[in-house]
Design a protein around this motif. Structure first.
Motif, short mmCIF file in Angstrom:
data_model
loop_
_atom_site.label_atom_id
_atom_site.label_comp_id
_atom_site.label_asym_id
_atom_site.label_seq_id
_atom_site.Cartn_x
_atom_site.Cartn_y
_atom_site.Cartn_z
N ARG A 76 -5.48 -0.50 -10.69
CA ARG A 76 -5.38 0.95 -10.58
C ARG A 76 -3.96 1.44 -10.31
O ARG A 76 -3.76 2.62 -10.01
CB ARG A 76 -6.32 1.44 -9.48
N TYR A 77 -3.01 0.56 -10.39
CA TYR A 77 -1.63 0.96 -10.16
C TYR A 77 -0.68 -0.08 -10.74
O TYR A 77 -1.08 -1.19 -11.12
CB TYR A 77 -1.35 1.14 -8.66
N GLU A 78 0.57 0.28 -10.80
CA GLU A 78 1.64 -0.63 -11.21
C GLU A 78 2.73 -0.56 -10.14
O GLU A 78 2.94 0.49 -9.53
CB GLU A 78 2.23 -0.20 -12.55
N TRP A 79 3.40 -1.67 -9.93
CA TRP A 79 4.51 -1.64 -8.98
C TRP A 79 5.69 -2.42 -9.51
O TRP A 79 5.54 -3.38 -10.26
CB TRP A 79 4.08 -2.15 -7.60
N SER A 80 6.89 -1.96 -9.14
CA SER A 80 8.13 -2.60 -9.56
C SER A 80 9.06 -2.64 -8.35
O SER A 80 8.78 -2.02 -7.32
CB SER A 80 8.78 -1.81 -10.71
N GLN A 81 10.15 -3.35 -8.46
CA GLN A 81 11.06 -3.44 -7.32
C GLN A 81 12.49 -3.71 -7.79
O GLN A 81 12.74 -4.26 -8.86
CB GLN A 81 10.63 -4.54 -6.34
N ASN A 82 13.43 -3.28 -6.94
CA ASN A 82 14.82 -3.68 -7.08
C ASN A 82 15.28 -4.22 -5.74
O ASN A 82 14.44 -4.50 -4.87
CB ASN A 82 15.70 -2.52 -7.58
N TYR A 83 16.57 -4.37 -5.55
CA TYR A 83 17.08 -5.00 -4.33
C TYR A 83 16.71 -4.23 -3.06
O TYR A 83 16.49 -4.81 -2.01
CB TYR A 83 18.59 -5.12 -4.44
N ASP A 84 16.61 -2.89 -3.17
CA ASP A 84 16.40 -2.05 -1.99
C ASP A 84 15.02 -1.42 -1.88
O ASP A 84 14.59 -1.08 -0.77
CB ASP A 84 17.44 -0.92 -1.97
N ASP A 85 14.34 -1.22 -3.00
CA ASP A 85 13.11 -0.43 -2.98
C ASP A 85 11.97 -1.07 -3.76
O ASP A 85 12.19 -1.90 -4.65
CB ASP A 85 13.36 0.97 -3.57
N VAL A 86 10.76 -0.63 -3.42
CA VAL A 86 9.56 -0.96 -4.19
C VAL A 86 8.99 0.37 -4.68
O VAL A 86 8.79 1.30 -3.90
CB VAL A 86 8.51 -1.69 -3.33
N ASP A 87 8.75 0.47 -5.99
CA ASP A 87 8.20 1.69 -6.57
C ASP A 87 6.77 1.44 -7.03
O ASP A 87 6.49 0.44 -7.69
CB ASP A 87 9.04 2.16 -7.76
N VAL A 88 5.88 2.38 -6.70
CA VAL A 88 4.47 2.28 -7.08
C VAL A 88 4.11 3.48 -7.94
O VAL A 88 4.44 4.62 -7.59
CB VAL A 88 3.56 2.24 -5.84
N LYS A 89 3.44 3.23 -9.05
CA LYS A 89 3.00 4.31 -9.93
C LYS A 89 1.48 4.26 -10.09
O LYS A 89 0.92 3.22 -10.42
CB LYS A 89 3.66 4.19 -11.31
N ILE A 90 0.83 5.39 -9.82
CA ILE A 90 -0.63 5.49 -9.93
C ILE A 90 -0.96 6.62 -10.90
O ILE A 90 -0.62 7.78 -10.65
CB ILE A 90 -1.27 5.79 -8.55
N VAL A 91 -1.61 6.30 -12.00
CA VAL A 91 -2.01 7.31 -12.97
C VAL A 91 -3.22 8.07 -12.42
O VAL A 91 -4.16 7.46 -11.91
CB VAL A 91 -2.36 6.67 -14.33
#
Length: 325
Positions: A151-166
């Motif tokens: 029900r979601y997707e998540w990505s990350q870089n060195y500093d943050d985690v991003d979550v996307k929920i449609v």
């Protein structure tokens, strides 16, 4: 990194500056101060042969053009929001009427009723046809260095985690969304026009701690929820919440982008890139340019045999160690 990921990284960096300065005017002062110190944006191009600066009045026009561009975008968004709000009430009435009196459809949809009233799902699951192939995740900007879940997707870089929920197109207001970001826990609930209660999307312990004061979320009406979690420690996550399948940390791209580096690191890299470009073009590199500036002063000094003549850098063979880098 895709343009969307790059924009997200820029936003995080600029937001940090804005929060630190405490106001838009001070933020803009920082931006223009940077242009003054580190670029030739404010330099006038008085000679057509000059390779830096802008002709008089051009810099102001550039600023005005970008102000006009983004002002028109905001004006359009506000107009669309007003139109959507004016249509929301009749739409909601029509939906209520359809739901109130549908005897035949109640029988047809009876088998699906448990899916509507299912218990809260606190542990994320994968759909039956889901893949856990990190190569697939890496090709999607919303799951880059992360994963695609039920029900979601998540990505990350060195500093943050991003979550996307449609979300459903009926989810247009912030009050239809509940996001609780704790130091080690994330809970997201959504209420669409088709449901009486809030539907829990995520409710679990995060793999690592986050800085909740710097984390944030936003709703793009009728499209998705975007959540940015600021990492408490700069380490790579193998899952978003407990109970989720771990990603293959060996197959992600754990590089640090320019946006993740401090000012000193960026300065070194920019210098190396500049020197490489100058070398390819057969132009003076940064260490040579520093020496040239010093030599010019002596060239034009009183008593110099070269005074009044055009400075010729070709007369000097300058080694990289000739000046402190």
């Amino acid at each position: 990194m895709s343009s969307d990921k790059m924009m997200a990284a820029y936003d995080n960096t600029l937001l940090g500056i804005l929060q630190n300065e405490g106001g838009l005017e001070k933020f803009l002062d920082v931006i223009f101060g940077f242009l003054c110190r580190r670029t030739d944006f404010f330099r006038n191009m008085d000679d057509p042969k000059q390779k830096f600066g802008f002709p008089p009045g051009v810099a102001e026009k550039i600023i005005l053009s970008y102000f006009t561009k983004y002002k028109s975008i905001v004006d359009k968004m506000e107009a669309e929001n007003k139109e959507r709000q004016s249509q929301a009430e009749p739409t909601e009435v029509a939906q209520i009427v359809e739901i109130e009196d549908p005897p035949p459809s109640e029988k047809e949809t009876a088998p699906e009723a448990p899916a509507v009233v299912k218990p809260k799902q606190t542990t994320p699951t994968k759909p039956a046809n889901a893949t856990n192939d990190q190569t697939v995740f890496q090709s999607n900007p919303d799951s880059y260095n992360g994963a695609i879940r039920d029900r979601y997707e998540w990505s990350q870089n060195y500093d943050d985690v991003d979550v996307k929920i449609v979300v459903d197109k009926s989810v247009v207001k912030a009050r239809q969304v509940k996001v609780e970001i704790q130091r080690k826990h994330l809970k997201v609930c959504v209420k669409s026009n088709d449901t009486a209660n809030y539907d829990t999307i995520i409710d679990g312990d995060l793999q690592h701690e986050v800085n909740k004061e710097e984390s944030m979320w936003s709703l793009e009406s009728g499209k998705n929820i975007q959540i940015t979690l600021t990492k408490f420690k700069n380490i790579w996550w193998t899952m978003l919440v407990a109970g989720e399948d771990e990603i293959d940390i060996q197959k992600i791209a754990p590089e640090r982008s320019m946006e993740d580096m401090d000012t000193e690191e960026k300065s070194v890299i920019n210098k190396l890139q500049f020197d490489e470009k100058q070398k390819r073009l057969g132009l003076p590199q940064s260490h040579e340019m520093k020496v040239h500036e010093m030599l010019k002063k002596g060239w034009e000094a009183e008593g110099s045999p070269f005074k009044g003549q055009e400075f010729d850098p070709k007369m000097f063979n300058i080694s990289p160690g000739a000046v402190e880098q």
